[in-house]
Design a protein around this motif. Structure first.
Motif, PDB file in Angstrom:
ATOM      1  N   LYS A  84      47.887  32.195  44.882  1.00  0.00           N
ATOM      2  CA  LYS A  84      46.605  31.504  45.038  1.00  0.00           C
ATOM      3  C   LYS A  84      45.564  32.259  44.221  1.00  0.00           C
ATOM      4  CE  LYS A  84      47.690  29.910  49.685  1.00  0.00           C
ATOM      5  NZ  LYS A  84      47.304  29.957  51.109  1.00  0.00           N
ATOM      6  N   ILE A  85      44.925  31.545  43.305  1.00  0.00           N
ATOM      7  CA  ILE A  85      43.880  32.107  42.466  1.00  0.00           C
ATOM      8  C   ILE A  85      42.557  31.499  42.933  1.00  0.00           C
ATOM      9  CG2 ILE A  85      42.947  32.240  40.116  1.00  0.00           C
ATOM     10  CD1 ILE A  85      45.520  33.775  40.305  1.00  0.00           C
ATOM     11  N   TYR A  86      41.676  32.338  43.501  1.00  0.00           N
ATOM     12  CA  TYR A  86      40.366  31.889  43.965  1.00  0.00           C
ATOM     13  C   TYR A  86      39.335  32.180  42.877  1.00  0.00           C
ATOM     14  CZ  TYR A  86      42.619  31.842  48.538  1.00  0.00           C
ATOM     15  OH  TYR A  86      43.457  31.592  49.583  1.00  0.00           O
ATOM     16  N   PHE A  87      38.593  31.142  42.485  1.00  0.00           N
ATOM     17  CA  PHE A  87      37.642  31.283  41.391  1.00  0.00           C
ATOM     18  C   PHE A  87      36.286  31.814  41.833  1.00  0.00           C
ATOM     19  CE2 PHE A  87      40.719  28.069  40.080  1.00  0.00           C
ATOM     20  CZ  PHE A  87      41.189  28.673  38.927  1.00  0.00           C
TER      21      PHE A  87
ATOM     22  N   PHE B 240      42.729  36.973  44.505  1.00  0.00           N
ATOM     23  CA  PHE B 240      44.046  36.325  44.497  1.00  0.00           C
ATOM     24  C   PHE B 240      44.786  36.694  45.768  1.00  0.00           C
ATOM     25  CE2 PHE B 240      45.326  40.505  43.058  1.00  0.00           C
ATOM     26  CZ  PHE B 240      46.580  40.677  43.620  1.00  0.00           C
ATOM     27  N   GLU B 241      45.789  35.876  46.081  1.00  0.00           N
ATOM     28  CA  GLU B 241      46.713  36.152  47.179  1.00  0.00           C
ATOM     29  C   GLU B 241      48.100  35.777  46.677  1.00  0.00           C
ATOM     30  OE1 GLU B 241      47.780  34.238  51.468  1.00  0.00           O
ATOM     31  OE2 GLU B 241      45.664  34.667  51.082  1.00  0.00           O
ATOM     32  N   LEU B 242      49.017  36.724  46.729  1.00  0.00           N
ATOM     33  CA  LEU B 242      50.379  36.522  46.261  1.00  0.00           C
ATOM     34  C   LEU B 242      51.329  36.731  47.433  1.00  0.00           C
ATOM     35  CD1 LEU B 242      52.320  36.119  43.823  1.00  0.00           C
ATOM     36  CD2 LEU B 242      52.288  38.603  43.557  1.00  0.00           C
TER      37      LEU B 242
ATOM     38  N   LYS C  53      46.967  40.973  48.363  1.00  0.00           N
ATOM     39  CA  LYS C  53      45.656  40.404  48.057  1.00  0.00           C
ATOM     40  C   LYS C  53      44.895  41.395  47.196  1.00  0.00           C
ATOM     41  CE  LYS C  53      45.343  37.889  52.411  1.00  0.00           C
ATOM     42  NZ  LYS C  53      44.547  37.636  53.603  1.00  0.00           N
ATOM     43  N   GLY C  54      44.046  40.855  46.333  1.00  0.00           N
ATOM     44  CA  GLY C  54      43.261  41.746  45.502  1.00  0.00           C
ATOM     45  C   GLY C  54      42.365  40.992  44.544  1.00  0.00           C
ATOM     46  N   ASN C  55      41.937  41.686  43.509  1.00  0.00           N
ATOM     47  CA  ASN C  55      41.043  41.137  42.498  1.00  0.00           C
ATOM     48  C   ASN C  55      41.832  40.839  41.224  1.00  0.00           C
ATOM     49  OD1 ASN C  55      38.707  41.610  44.156  1.00  0.00           O
ATOM     50  ND2 ASN C  55      38.942  43.761  43.644  1.00  0.00           N
TER      51      ASN C  55
ATOM     52  N   THR D 141      45.818  31.513  28.811  1.00  0.00           N
ATOM     53  CA  THR D 141      45.092  32.376  29.742  1.00  0.00           C
ATOM     54  C   THR D 141      46.066  33.303  30.447  1.00  0.00           C
ATOM     55  OG1 THR D 141      43.401  30.696  30.109  1.00  0.00           O
ATOM     56  CG2 THR D 141      43.600  32.408  31.783  1.00  0.00           C
ATOM     57  N   ILE D 142      45.673  34.548  30.575  1.00  0.00           N
ATOM     58  CA  ILE D 142      46.448  35.542  31.330  1.00  0.00           C
ATOM     59  C   ILE D 142      45.612  35.983  32.521  1.00  0.00           C
ATOM     60  CG2 ILE D 142      47.450  37.869  31.292  1.00  0.00           C
ATOM     61  CD1 ILE D 142      47.976  37.471  28.309  1.00  0.00           C
ATOM     62  N   TYR D 143      46.231  35.979  33.698  1.00  0.00           N
ATOM     63  CA  TYR D 143      45.612  36.534  34.895  1.00  0.00           C
ATOM     64  C   TYR D 143      46.145  37.948  35.064  1.00  0.00           C
ATOM     65  CZ  TYR D 143      44.172  31.819  36.201  1.00  0.00           C
ATOM     66  OH  TYR D 143      43.592  30.575  36.217  1.00  0.00           O
ATOM     67  N   VAL D 144      45.246  38.907  35.109  1.00  0.00           N
ATOM     68  CA  VAL D 144      45.619  40.301  35.347  1.00  0.00           C
ATOM     69  C   VAL D 144      45.320  40.574  36.817  1.00  0.00           C
ATOM     70  CG1 VAL D 144      45.271  42.702  34.680  1.00  0.00           C
ATOM     71  CG2 VAL D 144      45.000  40.884  32.964  1.00  0.00           C
ATOM     72  N   LEU D 145      46.375  40.515  37.649  1.00  0.00           N
ATOM     73  CA  LEU D 145      46.215  40.769  39.080  1.00  0.00           C
ATOM     74  C   LEU D 145      46.103  42.269  39.304  1.00  0.00           C
ATOM     75  CD1 LEU D 145      48.905  38.310  40.528  1.00  0.00           C
ATOM     76  CD2 LEU D 145      46.582  37.811  39.731  1.00  0.00           C
ATOM     77  N   ASN D 146      45.187  42.663  40.145  1.00  0.00           N
ATOM     78  CA  ASN D 146      44.914  44.085  40.421  1.00  0.00           C
ATOM     79  C   ASN D 146      44.421  44.816  39.170  1.00  0.00           C
ATOM     80  OD1 ASN D 146      45.571  44.082  43.190  1.00  0.00           O
ATOM     81  ND2 ASN D 146      47.734  44.290  42.711  1.00  0.00           N
ATOM     82  N   TYR D 147      43.596  44.147  38.372  1.00  0.00           N
ATOM     83  CA  TYR D 147      43.076  44.762  37.140  1.00  0.00           C
ATOM     84  C   TYR D 147      42.317  46.057  37.425  1.00  0.00           C
ATOM     85  CZ  TYR D 147      38.245  43.529  38.125  1.00  0.00           C
ATOM     86  OH  TYR D 147      36.998  43.455  38.707  1.00  0.00           O
TER      87      TYR D 147
END
Length: 166
Positions: A72-75, A85-87, A103-105, A119-125
């Motif tokens: 889940k990507i929350y904008f 985000f929540e994975l 969960k994280g940013n 587009t690339i999502y960097v989870l836990n950047y």
């Protein structure tokens, strides 16, 4: 985005209509407070994370039948600080304790491989590199997001490393 547009419209109303009116009972009412009260009923006060994109699928697993994955990507409000985000990962065919939620940013980067509009999502950047995860999609297939390797490349395999947008 709709809520943001609604808030701007309401702000304009508040600035242009700040006067007293008389309601049907003959009681003078401040229109600004009436508009604010009605707005709070439409847009409740909460920890709203904004629009969400949900991707689901089953990723390969070395010692189980697959990893049911929901990303889940929350904008949020559009600021980097509000990107959450929540994975969820559920290891299929395992006993109790087989589900993990992280969960994280996240942050975004433009371009994926040869697609400058991907587009690339960097989870836990905001965490050490070893804790970061990378998912990305191309402009041609925005409803299919791929798990990327640590070099931000699509994993080349006969196995399916993609999730589908719901």
């Amino acid at each position: 985005m709709k809520k943001l547009v609604l808030m701007f419209a309401i702000s304009g109303l508040l600035m242009s209509c700040n006067k007293k009116i008389e309601n049907t009972a003959g009681i003078s009412t401040d229109t600004t407070s009436t508009i604010i009260d009605e707005t709070e009923n439409v847009i409740p006060k909460s920890d709203n994370l904004g629009q969400v994109a949900i991707y689901e699928g089953v990723l390969p697993c070395a010692d189980c039948s697959g990893i049911k994955t929901v990303l889940k990507i929350y904008f949020g409000d559009g600021t980097m600080e509000s990107h959450k985000f929540e994975l969820s990962s559920t290891y299929q065919g395992k006993g109790p304790g087989n589900e993990f939620v992280q969960k994280g940013n996240y942050n975004t980067e433009r371009g994926l491989e040869k697609d400058p509009d991907g587009t690339i999502y960097v989870l836990n950047y905001d965490k050490p590199e070893g804790e970061q995860l990378f998912y990305g999609y191309t402009a041609a297939t925005p409803d299919k997001i791929f798990l990327l390797d640590n070099k931000r490349q699509i994993i080349k395999s006969k196995l399916n490393y993609s999730l589908t947008k719901k």
